[in-house]
Motif scaffolding. Structure first.
Motif, PDB file in Angstrom:
ATOM      1  N   TYR A 289      45.992  39.529  40.148  1.00 31.00           N
ATOM      2  CA  TYR A 289      44.971  40.573  40.056  1.00 31.00           C
ATOM      3  C   TYR A 289      43.592  39.941  40.073  1.00 31.00           C
ATOM      4  CZ  TYR A 289      48.709  43.689  38.485  1.00 31.00           C
ATOM      5  OH  TYR A 289      49.847  44.424  38.405  1.00 31.00           O
ATOM      6  N   THR A 290      42.650  40.656  40.637  1.00 31.52           N
ATOM      7  CA  THR A 290      41.248  40.286  40.526  1.00 31.52           C
ATOM      8  C   THR A 290      40.656  41.179  39.447  1.00 31.52           C
ATOM      9  OG1 THR A 290      41.130  39.685  42.853  1.00 31.52           O
ATOM     10  CG2 THR A 290      39.037  40.113  41.746  1.00 31.52           C
ATOM     11  N   ILE A 291      39.942  40.575  38.509  1.00 29.89           N
ATOM     12  CA  ILE A 291      39.342  41.347  37.417  1.00 29.89           C
ATOM     13  C   ILE A 291      37.924  41.720  37.832  1.00 29.89           C
ATOM     14  CG2 ILE A 291      38.669  41.333  34.992  1.00 29.89           C
ATOM     15  CD1 ILE A 291      41.020  39.400  34.519  1.00 29.89           C
TER      16      ILE A 291
ATOM     17  N   LYS B 280      42.914  45.052  42.208  1.00 28.20           N
ATOM     18  CA  LYS B 280      41.678  44.919  41.439  1.00 28.20           C
ATOM     19  C   LYS B 280      41.805  45.752  40.164  1.00 28.20           C
ATOM     20  CE  LYS B 280      38.600  44.114  45.340  1.00 28.20           C
ATOM     21  NZ  LYS B 280      37.364  44.519  45.998  1.00 28.20           N
TER      22      LYS B 280
ATOM     23  N   SER C 249      40.364  46.790  36.218  1.00 25.23           N
ATOM     24  CA  SER C 249      39.150  46.911  35.417  1.00 25.23           C
ATOM     25  C   SER C 249      39.150  45.920  34.268  1.00 25.23           C
ATOM     26  CB  SER C 249      39.047  48.327  34.860  1.00 25.23           C
ATOM     27  OG  SER C 249      38.082  48.387  33.834  1.00 25.23           O
ATOM     28  N   ASN C 250      37.970  45.405  33.973  1.00 20.16           N
ATOM     29  CA  ASN C 250      37.820  44.510  32.819  1.00 20.16           C
ATOM     30  C   ASN C 250      38.132  45.251  31.513  1.00 20.16           C
ATOM     31  OD1 ASN C 250      35.234  45.924  33.411  1.00 20.16           O
ATOM     32  ND2 ASN C 250      34.541  44.879  31.578  1.00 20.16           N
TER      33      ASN C 250
ATOM     34  N   LEU D 216      41.065  37.936  29.651  1.00 19.47           N
ATOM     35  CA  LEU D 216      39.682  37.450  29.686  1.00 19.47           C
ATOM     36  C   LEU D 216      39.462  36.332  28.663  1.00 19.47           C
ATOM     37  CD1 LEU D 216      37.750  40.796  30.193  1.00 19.47           C
ATOM     38  CD2 LEU D 216      37.846  38.879  31.800  1.00 19.47           C
TER      39      LEU D 216
ATOM     40  N   SER E  51      37.379  49.021  40.040  1.00 14.31           N
ATOM     41  CA  SER E  51      38.829  48.853  39.942  1.00 14.31           C
ATOM     42  C   SER E  51      39.558  49.631  41.037  1.00 14.31           C
ATOM     43  CB  SER E  51      39.335  49.258  38.563  1.00 14.31           C
ATOM     44  OG  SER E  51      39.334  50.640  38.412  1.00 14.31           O
TER      45      SER E  51
ATOM     46  N   ILE F 187      35.482  38.099  34.681  1.00 10.88           N
ATOM     47  CA  ILE F 187      35.233  39.124  35.698  1.00 10.88           C
ATOM     48  C   ILE F 187      34.845  38.405  36.980  1.00 10.88           C
ATOM     49  CG2 ILE F 187      33.691  41.013  36.378  1.00 10.88           C
ATOM     50  CD1 ILE F 187      33.520  41.773  33.428  1.00 10.88           C
TER      51      ILE F 187
ATOM     52  N   ALA G 151      43.581  43.053  31.572  1.00  8.46           N
ATOM     53  CA  ALA G 151      42.374  42.228  31.696  1.00  8.46           C
ATOM     54  C   ALA G 151      41.839  41.838  30.329  1.00  8.46           C
ATOM     55  CB  ALA G 151      41.307  42.976  32.494  1.00  8.46           C
TER      56      ALA G 151
END
Length: 162
Positions: free
Chosen positions: A106-108, A120, A122-123, A132, A114, A89, A128
């Motif tokens: 993507y950015t987690i 962006k 969501s974890n 992870l 999100s 994250i 994601a």
């Protein structure tokens, strides 16, 4: 029973704190004033302005409670404390689906942060969840409601480097 933990970035926590402050200091007083004005119109049984203001007040109060809960049990993830090549994250990951040349980035972030249209995710999302803990160079199988696909992680960056 353990309370739910809300993983988030420091940026996400700051955003929630600003929203909470705005709800308490601006939005709540505005709604209270609208209720007072609507009451002055008389008969509340057929007063749509009063009903709308009460509904808005309920929504504002629910959001305040939700944000306070999230902040109370926030788990701020320090992406810098994780291996620089590991997806976590707060990091931005670039991968390429096997068989294509088009990388996706993507950015987690925590679930409340999100914003898929702005890259962006969501974890808690399937993508994601699959990424992870994986590292740059790894091949990963991602299972989504739309199907399963394999990707290769090309790059992992902290937000400061993204």
């Amino acid at each position: 029973m353990a309370e739910k933990v809300y993983p988030m970035t420091a940026e996400g926590k700051e955003k929630l704190q600003k929203e909470l402050k705005d709800l308490k200091l601006v939005k709540r007083p505005e709604v209270i004033e609208r209720i007072k004005v609507a009451r002055s119109f008389g008969d509340l049984s057929e007063n749509s302005e009063y009903d709308a203001a009460k509904d808005e007040q309920s929504a504002v109060e629910q959001r305040i409670i939700q944000i306070e809960q999230m902040l109370k049990y926030a788990q701020v993830i320090d992406a810098d404390s994780v291996d620089p090549n590991e997806v976590s994250i707060g990091k931005t990951v670039t991968y390429t689906e096997v068989g294509t040349d088009d990388p996706e980035t993507y950015t987690i972030v925590g679930s409340d942060e999100s914003d898929p249209l702005n890259g962006k995710i969501s974890n808690d999302s399937p993508i994601a969840q699959a990424l992870l803990g994986k590292k740059k160079g790894e091949k990963v199988t991602i299972n989504t409601p739309g199907g399963t696909f394999d990707v290769t992680i090309n790059d992992v960056k902290t937000n400061a480097n993204a």
